[in-house]
Design a protein around this motif. Structure first.
Motif, PDB file in Angstrom:
ATOM      1  N   THR A   1      32.845 -12.063  35.820  1.00 43.65           N
ATOM      2  CA  THR A   1      31.394 -12.215  35.706  1.00 43.65           C
ATOM      3  C   THR A   1      31.083 -13.469  34.886  1.00 43.65           C
ATOM      4  OG1 THR A   1      31.269 -10.937  33.657  1.00 43.65           O
ATOM      5  CG2 THR A   1      31.157  -9.708  35.725  1.00 43.65           C
TER       6      THR A   1
ATOM      7  N   ARG B   1      29.939 -13.515  31.958  1.00 40.30           N
ATOM      8  CA  ARG B   1      30.400 -13.269  30.592  1.00 40.30           C
ATOM      9  C   ARG B   1      31.920 -13.324  30.466  1.00 40.30           C
ATOM     10  NH1 ARG B   1      30.048  -8.718  27.859  1.00 40.30           N
ATOM     11  NH2 ARG B   1      30.264  -9.900  25.937  1.00 40.30           N
TER      12      ARG B   1
ATOM     13  N   GLN C   1      34.040 -11.126  32.078  1.00 41.79           N
ATOM     14  CA  GLN C   1      34.634  -9.810  32.258  1.00 41.79           C
ATOM     15  C   GLN C   1      35.156  -9.665  33.687  1.00 41.79           C
ATOM     16  OE1 GLN C   1      30.868  -7.928  31.080  1.00 41.79           O
ATOM     17  NE2 GLN C   1      32.033  -6.748  29.565  1.00 41.79           N
TER      18      GLN C   1
ATOM     19  N   GLU D   1      35.609  -8.033  37.184  1.00 44.31           N
ATOM     20  CA  GLU D   1      34.806  -7.141  38.020  1.00 44.31           C
ATOM     21  C   GLU D   1      35.697  -6.035  38.568  1.00 44.31           C
ATOM     22  OE1 GLU D   1      32.794  -9.300  41.033  1.00 44.31           O
ATOM     23  OE2 GLU D   1      31.614 -10.508  39.634  1.00 44.31           O
TER      24      GLU D   1
ATOM     25  N   SER E   1      36.100  -5.261  31.186  1.00 42.38           N
ATOM     26  CA  SER E   1      35.613  -4.929  32.524  1.00 42.38           C
ATOM     27  C   SER E   1      34.098  -4.991  32.618  1.00 42.38           C
ATOM     28  CB  SER E   1      36.080  -3.524  32.919  1.00 42.38           C
ATOM     29  OG  SER E   1      35.383  -2.546  32.173  1.00 42.38           O
ATOM     30  N   ALA E   2      33.631  -5.179  33.819  1.00 39.85           N
ATOM     31  CA  ALA E   2      32.194  -5.151  34.120  1.00 39.85           C
ATOM     32  C   ALA E   2      31.983  -4.119  35.217  1.00 39.85           C
ATOM     33  CB  ALA E   2      31.713  -6.532  34.572  1.00 39.85           C
TER      34      ALA E   2
ATOM     35  N   ARG F   1      29.119  -1.269  36.772  1.00 39.53           N
ATOM     36  CA  ARG F   1      27.696  -0.915  36.759  1.00 39.53           C
ATOM     37  C   ARG F   1      27.515   0.595  36.860  1.00 39.53           C
ATOM     38  NH1 ARG F   1      24.695  -5.483  37.224  1.00 39.53           N
ATOM     39  NH2 ARG F   1      25.827  -7.341  37.936  1.00 39.53           N
TER      40      ARG F   1
ATOM     41  N   ILE G   1      25.091  -3.038  34.047  1.00 41.47           N
ATOM     42  CA  ILE G   1      26.462  -3.094  33.533  1.00 41.47           C
ATOM     43  C   ILE G   1      26.560  -2.216  32.293  1.00 41.47           C
ATOM     44  CG2 ILE G   1      28.191  -4.583  32.462  1.00 41.47           C
ATOM     45  CD1 ILE G   1      27.394  -6.788  34.300  1.00 41.47           C
TER      46      ILE G   1
END
Length: 552
Positions: free
Chosen positions: A406, A408, A410, A412, A432-433, A435, A441
């Motif tokens: 992502t 940031r 992280q 996915e 990790s990312a 949702r 998220i």
């Protein structure tokens, strides 16, 4: 060359050979020593290169604990104890990594499929980060919230390396075949030069403070996210308390950020300093703890208002610099006649040097209309805003198959916590990312990491045993915060509108974290320690009350 060859020999030895007699190791390794209470230890170092190897027997799997650190050299391949059983490498020993390892240990496995688990972390201690504030208030001791990995894993088959991750080379990218004859999911190269081949990888490396967003922050502000950070802040506060002792001046502390971490820091430090200091809490938004339940927010505002905390809401820090009259600052040199002042200095010991106690200037810029710029002076600046995930680099030639990240940084993941496109890599926590059902998220909190570790352990079991993986579903159990030695707030999600505050909220939070400590043995030790302290405090309080009654 001799040093490198010696290091290679040690690293290549299977762990089940480590438990051999001391005489054999003395012949093999000059400088070998055996200490009471340990299985074996060996250390050798020089200015340019060296190695350190420590191992201890474990129940179940023939394994141990190792530390390797040496100069630059060709990678040395790590030899797993068993050539047939699955190999699980876990990078990061925080809530996500350690609890995943312990979860794997607790599951029932077919004998041939019980995995060998290797845990890698740059620190020798696991840190229960939500209770770092209690180190500043003196409520807990270091060993209670930061036990050594070797102690926590002593009765398990989990092997531990204290090392840093240098490069990651995954071989499980969808559509990409591994080299012929290789059943590996990839390799991890550690900074010590050790190359670890794995079948399954868990990324749980956490995050580090992001201080490079404001000029001067990296040089003059202190983060508060690790054990070393907490000890350093504690030592700086001790130095300031000594510096201002008996003087009319107040200690001035600036806390940048009023999320949970900033508010808990401001409340804890203001209670510690009492009338001796002032805490300025700065936030870009016009409220504190924007994501907190209303009950927690109200309790926090009430506590901060009752103490010497000045809220500067709607401001962001433009820059941080030294005061022009900093040369007149007094500081401890470390050579005082006071024995306590002669402690060994270091990143987390002793007292601060002259530059560390100089006055700092923060330039505040308004983020809202109707406010004016301000100049703030402080003895200590604490930074609680922003973080960046600590994911490793990939092999330079591996660019086409790098992990999906992502903005940031992280990884996915899909709903089973596997990295997208990499079926043999799991990621959780700050790494990790993922949702939630609303498309948001998930926050990088300890509660999320706890639950993800449980699912990661189970899904590794399912993947190794060819069973279907479970989708992760986060269950918000509520939010808690500490506001001092006898103040806290806890809003459980299963009772709408309920907020426990004051001593009750503080005790409830402490008990909730006690049962979340990593192992049964550690929980019992810490619980007994806290009970003993509570009994002593009760007796002291009773004596104080009786003294006042009798003298009055």
């Amino acid at each position: 060359m001799a040093h490198a060859a010696l290091a290679s020999s040690v690293a290549l030895l299977p762990f089940h050979l480590v438990s051999g007699g001391g005489s054999k190791w003395a012949k093999l390794i000059p400088g070998f020593s055996r200490k009471p209470g340990t299985d074996l230890s060996f250390s050798r170092s020089s200015k340019r290169e060296g190695c350190r190897f420590v191992a201890s027997g474990a129940m179940g799997i023939d394994g141990g604990v190792a530390e390797v650190s040496e100069g630059e050299k060709a990678p040395t391949r790590y030899s797993w104890p068993d050539k047939k059983r699955p190999r699980v490498c876990i990078l990061g020993g925080g809530f996500g990594g350690l609890y995943t390892a312990l979860r794997l240990e607790s599951l029932v496995w077919p004998d041939s499929k019980k995995p060998q688990v290797l845990l890698v972390d740059q620190s020798e201690r696991f840190v229960f980060k939500p209770m770092l504030y209690e180190l500043l208030s003196g409520e807990v001791e270091e060993w209670e919230i930061a036990p050594r990995f070797t102690d926590l894993l002593a009765s398990t088959g989990v092997q531990f390396f204290q090392d840093r991750v240098k490069l990651l080379h995954p071989l499980d990218h969808l559509g990409i075949n591994a080299p012929p004859g290789s059943g590996s999911g990839g390799t991890v190269q550690l900074e010590s030069g050790l190359l670890v081949e794995y079948d399954w990888l868990v990324l749980a490396l956490g995050a580090e403070a992001k201080l490079d967003v404001v000029p001067g922050a990296a040089e003059y502000a202190l983060p508060f996210s690790t054990l070393e950070d907490a000890l350093k802040v504690d030592n700086k506060l001790k130095a300031l308390e000594r510096r201002y002792f008996g003087k009319g001046s107040e200690i001035r502390v600036a806390v940048v950020g009023c999320g949970y971490s900033g508010v808990e820091l401001a409340a804890t430090i203001s209670e510690r300093l009492q009338e001796r200091g002032v805490v300025n809490a700065i936030n870009v938004e016009t409220t504190i703890c924007p994501t907190a339940p209303p009950g927690n927010k109200e309790v926090a505002m009430k506590v901060l208002s009752s103490r010497k905390v000045q809220l500067l809401l709607g401001y962001f820090v433009r820059n941080i610099r030294k005061s022009s009259d900093a040369e007149d600052s007094f500081c401890f040199s470390g050579k005082s006649e006071d024995p306590e002042m002669q402690k060994e200095s270091g990143p987390a010991k002793g007292f601060v040097a002259k530059d560390d106690v100089e006055k700092l200037i923060l330039e505040l810029q308004p983020a809202q209309r109707g406010l004016q710029s301000q100049i703030l002076e402080a003895d200590l600046v604490l930074w609680t805003v922003g973080s960046k995930p600590s994911l490793p680099d990939l092999e330079p030639w591996d660019k086409p198959h790098e992990l999906p990240l992502t903005v940031r940084g992280q990884a996915e993941t899909d709903e089973t916590l596997r990295v997208k496109g990499h079926p043999r890599i799991f990621a959780l926590g700050d790494s990790s990312a993922l949702r939630d059902s609303d498309g948001k998220i998930l926050p990088a909190t300890a509660q999320v990491a706890f639950q993800q570790a449980d699912f990661t352990g189970w899904n590794l079991w399912a993947a190794i045993n060819d069973r279907p993986l479970l989708p992760f579903r986060f269950q918000n159990l509520g939010e808690m915060m500490t506001l001092g030695r006898n103040d806290g707030a806890i809003s459980p999600s299963f009772i709408d509108g309920l907020t426990l505050e004051g001593p009750v909220g503080h005790a409830a939070r402490k008990f909730a974290y006690l049962i979340r400590l990593p192992t049964d043995e550690h929980r019992i030790k810490v619980g007994m320690s806290w009970l003993a302290k509570s009994a002593i405090d009760s007796v002291a309080s009773l004596q104080s009350t009786l003294t006042k009654v009798l003298s009055g």
